[in-house]
Design an enzyme around this catalytic site. Structure first.
Site, PDB file in Angstrom:
ATOM      1  N   ARG A  47       8.830 -24.247  41.800  1.00  0.00           N
ATOM      2  CA  ARG A  47       7.771 -24.053  42.214  1.00  0.00           C
ATOM      3  C   ARG A  47       7.159 -25.042  43.785  1.00  0.00           C
ATOM      4  O   ARG A  47       6.267 -24.684  43.828  1.00  0.00           O
ATOM      5  CB  ARG A  47       7.306 -25.596  40.563  1.00  0.00           C
ATOM      6  N   ILE A  67       2.231 -34.146  42.911  1.00  0.00           N
ATOM      7  CA  ILE A  67       2.165 -33.769  41.521  1.00  0.00           C
ATOM      8  C   ILE A  67       3.084 -33.170  40.918  1.00  0.00           C
ATOM      9  O   ILE A  67       2.769 -32.191  41.017  1.00  0.00           O
ATOM     10  CB  ILE A  67       0.685 -33.637  41.150  1.00  0.00           C
ATOM     11  N   PRO A  68       4.775 -33.008  41.931  1.00  0.00           N
ATOM     12  CA  PRO A  68       5.643 -32.389  40.610  1.00  0.00           C
ATOM     13  C   PRO A  68       5.497 -31.054  39.755  1.00  0.00           C
ATOM     14  O   PRO A  68       5.844 -32.590  38.989  1.00  0.00           O
ATOM     15  CB  PRO A  68       6.602 -33.023  41.415  1.00  0.00           C
ATOM     16  N   HIS A  69       5.074 -30.347  39.456  1.00  0.00           N
ATOM     17  CA  HIS A  69       5.585 -29.489  38.055  1.00  0.00           C
ATOM     18  C   HIS A  69       6.314 -28.681  38.251  1.00  0.00           C
ATOM     19  O   HIS A  69       6.638 -27.670  39.385  1.00  0.00           O
ATOM     20  CB  HIS A  69       3.804 -29.408  37.402  1.00  0.00           C
ATOM     21  N   CYS A  70       6.956 -28.443  36.991  1.00  0.00           N
ATOM     22  CA  CYS A  70       7.595 -27.383  36.599  1.00  0.00           C
ATOM     23  C   CYS A  70       7.189 -26.823  35.005  1.00  0.00           C
ATOM     24  O   CYS A  70       6.595 -27.784  34.547  1.00  0.00           O
ATOM     25  CB  CYS A  70       9.070 -27.011  36.731  1.00  0.00           C
TER      26      CYS A  70
END
Length: 156
Positions: free
Chosen positions: A56, A70-73
């Site tokens: 991501r 805001i790391p997200h996956c």
């Protein structure tokens, strides 16, 4: 869960709220997040979470500016949203949009079939983190309990 509206306080567990985490790099932060989620729920693959977060990030940094990321996956086989909140001991390079180093991280791992609810959650987070006073309050926390309370009680 019968309530379909996802809010920050029902996806963030106190055990996944950590204060002043030592981290030397973006990669290390993402590894740490994956470790914590796996420790919290051993059925979830640490490697898969880490790889998905990294993939991501390759699409574009999740550093949204003003020291926040805001790391997200998405994750195969996950049936609920998992949130992780970290304040970092020292700011790190995160390729953020404003090129500022990051010291406040909220990671979001959502089921593979992510819905508009999950996007809604991301926008809720972005909105909260847009308030400087709120972010300063999080940064001032010295322990995880206070950090968790500040993150979850300030919901409108």
């Amino acid at each position: 869960m019968s309530d379909t509206s996802l809010t920050i306080d029902n996806i963030l567990a106190p055990e996944l709220t950590l204060c002043r985490v030592p981290a030397s790099s973006k990669k290390r932060v993402l590894e740490f997040i994956a470790e914590q989620i796996h420790r919290h729920d051993e059925s979830l693959s640490e490697t898969q979470i880490f790889n998905n977060l990294v993939s991501r990030e390759r699409l574009g940094s999740t550093g949204i500016g003003q020291g926040i990321a805001i790391p997200h996956c998405r994750l195969e086989g996950l049936d609920h949203v998992v949130g992780v909140l970290l304040t970092l001991e020292e700011s790190i390079e995160f390729d953020a949009i404003d090129n500022q180093p990051v010291d406040l991280v909220f990671a979001l791992v959502v089921p593979k079939e992510a819905t508009s609810e999950h996007l809604e959650l991301l926008s809720q987070l972005a909105e909260k983190f847009n308030e400087r006073a709120f972010c300063d309050g999080l940064r001032q926390c010295d322990d995880a309990t206070t950090l968790y309370k500040r993150m979850t009680t300030a919901t409108e």
